[in-house]
Design an enzyme around this catalytic site. Structure first.
Site, PDB file in Angstrom:
ATOM      1  CB  SER A 254      -0.960   0.020   1.193  1.00 39.56           C
ATOM      2  OG  SER A 254      -0.252   0.036   2.411  1.00 39.56           O
ATOM      3  CE  LYS A 299      -2.791   1.575   5.180  1.00 42.33           C
ATOM      4  NZ  LYS A 299      -2.303   1.072   3.884  1.00 42.33           N
TER       5      LYS A 299
END
EC number: 3.4.21.53
Length: 361
Positions: A254, A299
């Site tokens: 990611s 996140k």
């Protein structure tokens, strides 16, 4: 014993019993929480996250932070009390254990898989960044892996460049299987390869690497019995100058987008962020396409806590991210590295009106 005292004692004992049950009763859940963020333009443990050699680089300011998610380990047995605490917490998410570790995946297997994905994301980030800058990145067909106990074991090795099969030039990984399966099981096939070790020695010595021929007798595949040699072919890249990405204790794919943007910023005159604090996430492929990731809400929380004002969000994660946006954080929608660069240029100038955001119609 007075009734009031008896009632209080019974309630206390019941509460104690419930607490004990909460501690000792195990539940099949895992927990996700915001992890640390790292500026890809800066340093980690005293060393640059991105180092570029033999090429002019330019000073950078601001932040292009990659973001992470902490998860409980595969062997961690969560108790009921911890699960309830996680469900009530605003920053953490409790999810079924199977979501993070499907089919009984072990901690070791998960770590290995994450390490491989992280390595591939770095490779794709380099390719995507250089292509964004119009810099050519030649590719070559290589042996990605060798099956243990196969005819190729000990004769071909991961990283060997495949030049030809039976004298026919190889230009794509699929060519290898196509040429091998022209044979019947038990027939020989000849590879012309540049061994990985030889290629490295030649590079250091500044000479052209030598090609050698390797003969392999094919085996019979299970099922339809077609000819195989026991390798998986893949693609590797020849970079025009060294690009090194170092970041310990991080896995998964990611961070690809943020690594690519960090490379672009270092190789581009001026300042891509304009000194702003930008964070983000997203996988990236060699063509620069940005893909979705897991744990998006964790996140965004971690990014805002670190000080980010803008968050580069994969288009496919926008709906989930927009459902719970931390105060003061703008979600910038991106589908490709080009989108991200254009948005960053506008953010740097303070012209955010035209920046695509999650939630825009």
């Amino acid at each position: 014993m007075p009734r009031r005292t008896a009632t209080m004692l019974a309630a206390t004992l019941m509460l104690f019993a419930l607490l004990c049950a909460g501690v000792f009763v195990k539940v099949p859940y895992s927990e996700m929480s915001p992890g640390p963020t790292v500026n890809t333009l800066g340093e980690s443990r005293g060393a640059p996250v991105i180092s570029i050699g033999d090429r002019t680089t330019y000073p950078t300011t601001g932040h292009l932070n990659m973001t992470t998610v902490r998860v409980t380990g595969a062997d961690y047995d969560m108790n009921l009390l911890e699960a309830v605490h996680g469900w009530l917490s605003g920053d953490n998410i409790v999810v079924p254990h199977e979501n993070l570790y499907p089919n009984g995946k072990t901690e070791e297997q998960s770590t290995q898989e994450n390490a491989e994905e992280f390595s591939q994301s770095q490779e794709s980030a380099k390719v995507a960044a250089l292509k964004q800058l119009g810099i050519s990145v030649p590719t070559r067909v290589v042996v990605s892996s060798v099956v243990k106990g196969s005819p190729s074991e000990g004769r071909l090795h991961a990283g060997d460049e495949v030049k030809t099969v039976d004298g026919t030039p190889v230009t794509a990984p699929a060519d290898v299987a196509k040429l091998v399966t022209r044979h019947k099981a038990g027939e020989p096939v000849e590879f012309a390869v540049v061994p990985a070790a030889e290629a490295e020695e030649a590079r250091k010595a500044g000479r052209a690497p030598a090609t050698r021929k390797v003969g392999i007798t094919t085996a019979k595949a299970e099922g339809d019995g077609h000819a195989i040699v026991g390798i998986r072919a893949g693609t590797a890249h020849t970079f025009p100058f060294p690009i090194d990405i170092k970041l310990a204790d991080v896995g998964g794919p990611s961070a690809g987008l943020m690594f690519a943007l960090g490379i672009v910023d270092k190789l581009t005159p001026g300042d891509l962020t304009g000194g702003r604090f930008v964070a983000g996430t997203g996988t990236i492929d060699d063509a620069g396409k940005v893909g979705p990731i897991g744990g998006i809400q964790m996140k965004t929380i971690g990014a805002r806590k670190a000080g980010a004002r803008y968050f580069l969000t994969p288009a496919d994660n926008c709906a989930s991210a927009a459902a719970n946006v931390p105060d003061g954080l703008t979600l910038v929608k991106v589908s490709a590295i080009g989108d991200a660069v254009q948005s960053l240029e506008k953010i740097a100038k303070g012209d955010t009106a035209g920046v695509p955001q999650c939630g825009d119609s």
